[in-house]
Enzyme design. Structure first.
Site, PDB file in Angstrom:
ATOM      1  N   LYS A  34       0.367   6.160   5.602  1.00 53.05           N
ATOM      2  CA  LYS A  34      -0.262   5.005   6.256  1.00 53.05           C
ATOM      3  C   LYS A  34      -1.629   4.797   5.624  1.00 53.05           C
ATOM      4  O   LYS A  34      -2.468   5.683   5.644  1.00 53.05           O
ATOM      5  CB  LYS A  34      -0.394   5.229   7.761  1.00 53.05           C
ATOM      6  CG  LYS A  34      -0.841   3.991   8.510  1.00 53.05           C
ATOM      7  CD  LYS A  34      -0.899   4.250  10.003  1.00 53.05           C
ATOM      8  CE  LYS A  34      -1.189   2.953  10.753  1.00 53.05           C
ATOM      9  NZ  LYS A  34      -2.429   2.307  10.320  1.00 53.05           N
ATOM     10  N   LEU A  35      -1.830   3.619   5.075  1.00 55.89           N
ATOM     11  CA  LEU A  35      -3.039   3.349   4.317  1.00 55.89           C
ATOM     12  C   LEU A  35      -4.156   2.833   5.220  1.00 55.89           C
ATOM     13  O   LEU A  35      -3.919   2.118   6.197  1.00 55.89           O
ATOM     14  CB  LEU A  35      -2.748   2.327   3.216  1.00 55.89           C
ATOM     15  CG  LEU A  35      -1.730   2.789   2.166  1.00 55.89           C
ATOM     16  CD1 LEU A  35      -1.349   1.637   1.255  1.00 55.89           C
ATOM     17  CD2 LEU A  35      -2.296   3.940   1.344  1.00 55.89           C
TER      18      LEU A  35
ATOM     19  N   GLU B 135      -0.704  -3.646   1.767  1.00 56.16           N
ATOM     20  CA  GLU B 135      -2.006  -3.269   2.328  1.00 56.16           C
ATOM     21  C   GLU B 135      -3.059  -3.422   1.245  1.00 56.16           C
ATOM     22  O   GLU B 135      -2.874  -2.939   0.111  1.00 56.16           O
ATOM     23  CB  GLU B 135      -1.973  -1.817   2.811  1.00 56.16           C
ATOM     24  CG  GLU B 135      -3.138  -1.420   3.675  1.00 56.16           C
ATOM     25  CD  GLU B 135      -2.887  -1.615   5.158  1.00 56.16           C
ATOM     26  OE1 GLU B 135      -3.782  -1.312   5.960  1.00 56.16           O
ATOM     27  OE2 GLU B 135      -1.790  -2.094   5.520  1.00 56.16           O
TER      28      GLU B 135
ATOM     29  N   ARG C 267      -3.903  -5.080   6.366  1.00 53.29           N
ATOM     30  CA  ARG C 267      -2.559  -5.613   6.110  1.00 53.29           C
ATOM     31  C   ARG C 267      -2.693  -6.997   5.477  1.00 53.29           C
ATOM     32  O   ARG C 267      -3.422  -7.854   5.962  1.00 53.29           O
ATOM     33  CB  ARG C 267      -1.802  -5.695   7.431  1.00 53.29           C
ATOM     34  CG  ARG C 267      -0.345  -6.137   7.300  1.00 53.29           C
ATOM     35  CD  ARG C 267       0.507  -5.006   6.749  1.00 53.29           C
ATOM     36  NE  ARG C 267       1.912  -5.349   6.780  1.00 53.29           N
ATOM     37  CZ  ARG C 267       2.709  -5.151   7.833  1.00 53.29           C
ATOM     38  NH1 ARG C 267       2.204  -4.615   8.948  1.00 53.29           N
ATOM     39  NH2 ARG C 267       3.984  -5.471   7.774  1.00 53.29           N
TER      40      ARG C 267
ATOM     41  N   LYS D 185      10.208   4.961   8.198  1.00 56.08           N
ATOM     42  CA  LYS D 185      10.958   3.710   8.137  1.00 56.08           C
ATOM     43  C   LYS D 185      12.447   3.971   7.996  1.00 56.08           C
ATOM     44  O   LYS D 185      12.869   4.945   7.350  1.00 56.08           O
ATOM     45  CB  LYS D 185      10.470   2.844   6.967  1.00 56.08           C
ATOM     46  CG  LYS D 185       9.055   2.322   7.139  1.00 56.08           C
ATOM     47  CD  LYS D 185       8.654   1.381   6.017  1.00 56.08           C
ATOM     48  CE  LYS D 185       7.257   0.817   6.241  1.00 56.08           C
ATOM     49  NZ  LYS D 185       6.866  -0.110   5.148  1.00 56.08           N
TER      50      LYS D 185
ATOM     51  N   GLU E 281      -4.826   8.330   6.718  1.00 56.57           N
ATOM     52  CA  GLU E 281      -4.681   7.624   7.989  1.00 56.57           C
ATOM     53  C   GLU E 281      -3.536   8.146   8.830  1.00 56.57           C
ATOM     54  O   GLU E 281      -3.590   8.128  10.046  1.00 56.57           O
ATOM     55  CB  GLU E 281      -4.466   6.128   7.678  1.00 56.57           C
ATOM     56  CG  GLU E 281      -4.298   5.245   8.875  1.00 56.57           C
ATOM     57  CD  GLU E 281      -5.623   4.831   9.491  1.00 56.57           C
ATOM     58  OE1 GLU E 281      -5.623   4.018  10.403  1.00 56.57           O
ATOM     59  OE2 GLU E 281      -6.663   5.366   9.053  1.00 56.57           O
TER      60      GLU E 281
ATOM     61  N   PHE F 182       4.501  -2.652  -0.194  1.00 58.83           N
ATOM     62  CA  PHE F 182       5.594  -1.853   0.337  1.00 58.83           C
ATOM     63  C   PHE F 182       6.804  -2.684   0.736  1.00 58.83           C
ATOM     64  O   PHE F 182       7.792  -2.140   1.208  1.00 58.83           O
ATOM     65  CB  PHE F 182       5.141  -0.974   1.515  1.00 58.83           C
ATOM     66  CG  PHE F 182       4.339  -1.661   2.575  1.00 58.83           C
ATOM     67  CD1 PHE F 182       4.915  -2.571   3.436  1.00 58.83           C
ATOM     68  CD2 PHE F 182       2.997  -1.366   2.718  1.00 58.83           C
ATOM     69  CE1 PHE F 182       4.169  -3.192   4.416  1.00 58.83           C
ATOM     70  CE2 PHE F 182       2.242  -1.979   3.701  1.00 58.83           C
ATOM     71  CZ  PHE F 182       2.840  -2.894   4.551  1.00 58.83           C
TER      72      PHE F 182
END
Length: 990
Positions: free
Chosen positions: A318-319, A385, A323, A490, A485, A425
């Site tokens: 998670k960056l 992101e 977004r 997914k 982060e 992504f």
């Protein structure tokens, strides 16, 4: 665009600019003027809030029936809300017309992307109201407006934390009118457009004054909520959209346009066609969001509905960025023939910042995308992101510096400073086709075939395939250790779900986990008032570290603390009550002109960054046990460091400010934690549901740390890695499992130095067997070999076997390489034979079996012996090593020697003859392996050693043997050896 152009001057129908008129040829037209503004709160806002406050009661007499054939009062809350909205919309259609856009702009102000942000917050509105009403700002009402978060004075105290409510209380005392005003919804929209365009107070003040003159206090209350975009009407936009049109929510998801929802769906009987339900290039959509997850990892995986044939899920980092969606379409009017558009998650356009074309001089990103798309890509929509990257550190910069980095990149596009990088992504649209219905796996395949990554500018975000919870735990440890982060899990079998949080995407953040980060005892030095249901009370606290101004172990002479972190999560109502009980009457209001620098030191000097609303002396305060995921640099706090994701764990009643953590104590803990990183188990944090009481304090916990593991027992010590620098980026899973800290310990105890970045030292050996973000970055650069951890273990094992000999490093073999530079591939391949058998180390049984398998596979292929030149080169390399002081390998032990194995017939039985034959064959093979030549007869020249099997049944007459040899070989006799003698030892027979 000027507000007068949008709204026009006529009361019945605003003039629409020509481009919008062409874009919406079937837009609706209203027959009459819009409703009065007060109609919104009388017939919509207040009734909706009443539904939220009161349960349904008995139906009154002659009550109008609701849509379900029941009296409106007898409906459930959801049906009652729909009934209120339906009656308002029906009245609008009847009295005004089909264009409800003017009303929806005020009902859903946060969804109206056509009106810019006002740039006005509570403090500015409070100042303007004080001036408009001509009241003293030091008076009770003036104080309550300017300090709206504080409990306040008099009757207004009950409205603490609700700015609009506090304004209503003050305005009610001095209204210009008590009855509802005469402003229409169109007029209010016109004034709000002008207010959003005004940038200075002298432009804003006359507009706010007109509102004050023409509205009663209740109208002003709702106007202020509209300006702040904090409506709280008791109904979501989903309910409003569904009542307006069955496809309204769907259209808003793909367009983020309230105008389109109102103008294209004005007739509920006309439904969207299939093509109209898909996303469109250059039309901002509402992205899919990751679900918050508080369940076990097993439940997370099960919710992704795995099958027996496909139980894979994906793990992404998670960056810590913003977004962003990128749109590209052909456009000959833009230099380069491609037009770009950028929108944030909340539909704010950032094209001005990142660029509208390849040759846009103001484009912080697009100017680098000339070769980023494969040939044939005409139009595309990408989801990703936008992050800030620091090239010098080769790492992500924490969120909050993105815009500054983009503006800097606009001015100097090729500097080495922080820059925006777009991590992609997902791909959702390609050459006119909507891809949202395809699976994530198919979309990723399309993305890989469509995009050419631009290093540290425009990159595809990597993912890891996984099937077990252990892989989630390992990945989470890694991101916490790297202060990242968190993770996003997914489902690769899922479609893209616009404007939804769904179980197909689940985020796991470190603050959701227990026993995973530092637990520190900090003293409260300040407090911040909350809003909403926390209004009127301190809801978050500024915590500090005690400054040591005396020698270690003595009583501190000063109570001064440095600001360190702000904690607002993890408290229950009982926690707040206990803190209030222990600090009651000891709080003081923060005075900007006279800050309490004797006790508290903030960041920024006179700027007083993160100054609290209230402060308290450390000696009057309490100590909190705070847990966090990691430590990060921060200019916001005086310490220069702060905690990431801090959460309150419990009140330390057994400690006072003198025993709370000090600046030096924290630095010591941080240093020790970095040196003693070990693996530690963790579980999901359910404290948000019900926190269990702890009877004992747990020691400081750091990601990967386990007190039960003794690092001294993890491997041998020596000097194998003397003088070498290592950057270890992942754990080892083969040939044996060792964590990253365990590998680092092995390197250190064998003479090597360990660093946490590639650039920290020269001649760095980078080690990994997993493609993390850092590894992918090194691999893309192409200028650094990446070695698997198995090489470290093989070096240590080989040196253990050769104990007593000088320490030596094994040459790299193909099996040791995770990534090999092109110019090193041939050199490394030469360290094994064509069956991958090592020339320099002992292989194990499994490796030997694999070599035999390779031989069997090649049996049907023609033999291709080594080129004599290659053999000479390998021999020359080995000889150079020997000349440099290295011990000759076992395969060279008998090099340049010629052996003859002496025997003669005897009368022993068959079994004895067989054993004798086997013994000699083993001896011959051993000599051949060590490089010796074998003579077939005593008459052969050059024999240097004769080997006699002393275990045979006949006795050896050495004088007669020597005499026989002298007759055949001349004056110089070879050595005569026992079969089991070691070369050069005392077992020689002569």
């Amino acid at each position: 665009m000027d507000s007068d152009e949008i709204m026009g001057s006529g009361p019945h129908q605003p003039d629409i600019p020509e481009d919008l008129d062409e874009k919406y040829p079937n837009r609706p037209h209203n027959r009459g003027p819009t409703l009065p503004f007060h109609d919104l709160y009388i017939n919509l806002f207040n009734p909706l809030n009443e539904v939220k406050k009161k349960p349904a009661g008995p139906a009154p007499v002659r009550r109008k029936l609701g849509p379900h054939g029941k009296s409106a009062a007898g409906l459930n809350p959801y049906e009652r809300r729909r009934d209120v909205i339906e009656r308002f919309i029906s009245r609008w259609r009847k009295d005004v017309g089909d264009d409800i856009y003017p009303a929806f702009r005020l009902i859903l102000p946060d969804k109206d992307r056509d009106r810019p942000m006002y740039g006005i917050k509570e403090k500015i509105i409070g100042k303007m109201l004080v001036k408009i009403m001509k009241i003293n700002k030091e008076s009770e009402d003036g104080y309550n407006l300017m300090h709206w978060k504080l409990p306040g004075q008099g009757a207004t105290a009950r409205m603490a934390g609700d700015f609009a409510g506090r304004c209503f209380d003050v305005l009610s005392k001095r209204p210009m009118r008590t009855d509802p005003g005469d402003m229409t919804i169109d007029e209010v929209n016109e004034k709000l457009d002008k207010l959003s365009a005004a940038s200075k107070e002298d432009e804003q003040l006359p507009i706010m004054k007109e509102f004050y003159m023409r509205m009663n206090p209740e109208e002003l209350l709702w106007l202020i909520r509209i300006i702040l975009r904090q409506m709280k009407v008791g109904a979501t936009e989903r309910t409003l959209f569904n009542v307006w049109h069955p496809d309204a929510e769907s259209l808003y998801s793909i367009s983020s346009s309230l105008r389109r929802v109102c103008w294209e769906l004005h007739d509920p009987n006309i439904r969207l066609e299939g093509e109209e339900r898909g996303i469109t290039v250059m039309q901002c959509f509402q992205p899919q969001l990751a679900q918050f997850q508080m369940h076990s990892f097993e439940k997370i995986i099960s919710r992704m509905k795995p099958t027996e044939d496909d139980n894979v899920f994906w793990i992404e980092e998670k960056l810590d960025g913003e977004r962003m969606q990128l749109h590209m379409t052909p456009d000959d009017s833009v230099e380069g023939g491609r037009r770009f558009g950028f929108w944030s998650r909340k539909a704010k356009e950032y094209t001005y910042l990142y660029g509208n074309g390849i040759y846009d001089e103001n484009g912080a990103l697009t100017r680098h995308l000339k070769d980023a798309f494969v040939d044939g890509v005409q139009s595309i929509i990408l989801d990703g992101e936008m992050i800030t990257w620091n090239p010098e550190q080769d790492a992500i910069v924490p969120f909050g510096t993105l815009k500054t980095a983009a503006l800097s990149e606009q001015r100097n596009p090729f500097s080495n400073g922080p820059r925006p990088v777009f991590r992609i992504f997902d791909i959702l649209y390609l050459n006119g086709r909507d891809l949202t219905k395809y699976t994530l796996r198919d979309r990723r395949n399309a993305l890989q075939k469509t995009i050419r990554s631009v290093h540290r500018r425009f990159e595809i975000h990597p993912y890891q395939e996984a099937t077990t919870t252990a892989e989630i735990e390992t990945a989470l440890r890694t991101v916490v250790a790297e202060a990242s982060e968190g993770l996003v899990l997914k489902n690769p079998r899922s479609p893209y779900r616009l404007n939804e949080r769904h179980d197909d995407w689940m985020k796991v953040k470190p603050e959701y986990m227990t026993e995973f980060g530092e637990s520190l005892d900090l003293v409260i030095i300040g407090g911040y008032y909350g809003s909403g249901h926390r209004g009127g009370h301190l809801s978050s606290f500024l915590c500090g570290l005690r400054v040591d101004e005396t020698s270690r172990g003595s009583e501190p002479e000063s109570m001064k603390c440095w600001s360190f972190c702000k904690v607002g999560g993890g408290f229950t109502a009982a926690d707040y009550q206990e803190i209030r009980h222990n600090t009651d009457s000891k709080w003081k209001e923060w005075d900007i002109k006279k800050p309490p620098t004797e006790y508290i030191e903030l960041a920024g000097g006179d700027a007083q960054i993160e100054r609290p609303d209230m402060w308290i002396k450390p000696s009057d305060s309490v100590v909190l046990c705070v847990k966090a995921a990691s430590v990060a640099a921060s200019p916001t706090f005086r310490m220069g460091l702060t905690l990431r994701f801090p959460r309150f764990k419990k009140l330390r009643k057994d400690k006072d400010w003198k025993s709370a953590l000090s600046v030096q104590g924290f630095l010591d803990l941080k240093s020790n934690a970095e040196q003693e990183h070990k693996e530690k188990e963790f579980s999901v944090d359910n404290s948000r549901k019900k926190r269990a009481k702890r009877t004992t304090k747990k020691p400081m916990a750091v990601a990967g740390y386990d007190q039960n593991v003794n690092l001294q027992d993890l491997g041998p010590s020596g000097h194998v890695f003397d003088g070498l620098n290592f950057f270890i980026m992942s754990e080892s899973t083969v040939p044996e499992k060792k964590t990253k800290p365990q590998l680092e310990h092995l390197v250190k105890t064998n003479g090597g130095k360990v660093f946490q970045t590639k650039a920290a030292a020269a001649d760095m050996i980078c080690v990994s067997e997993r493609r993390t973000v850092k590894v992918a970055s090194l691999q893309k650069s192409g200028d650094q070999n990446i070695i698997r951890p198995s090489w470290l273990l093989d070096c240590l094992k080989q040196n253990e076997k050769d104990a007593g000999l000088p320490d030596f490093l094994l040459p790299f073999e193909p099996k040791h390489m995770f990534f090999t530079m092109e110019d090193k591939e041939e050199e490394i391949a030469a360290n094994v034979d064509k069956y991958m058998d090592s020339y320099a180390r002992d292989i194990n049984v499994d490796e030997l079996k694999e070599i035999f398998n390779q031989m069997n596979k090649n049996q049907d292929q023609p033999n291709s012996p080594l080129d004599p030149t290659t053999i000479q080169r390998i021999e020359s390399q080995i000889q150079d090593k020997v000349n440099a002081g290295y011990t000759a390998p076992r395969g060279w032990l008998f090099r340049d020697l010629t052996f003859f194995f002496y025997t003669r017939p005897d009368e022993s039985n068959g079994d004895e003859q067989t054993r004798k034959h086997i013994r000699l064959r083993l001896a011959q093979n051993t000599a051949r392996f060590a490089g010796a030549q074998s003579a077939a007869s005593l008459k052969d020249s050059g024999i240097t050693h004769i080997v006699i099997d002393t275990e045979s049944s006949f006795s050896v007459d050495l004088p007669s043997v020597r005499k026989s040899l002298a007759e055949n070989l001349g004056k110089k006799l070879p050595h005569i050896m026992k079969k089991d003698s070691k070369f050069g030892d005392d077992k020689k027979l002569s």
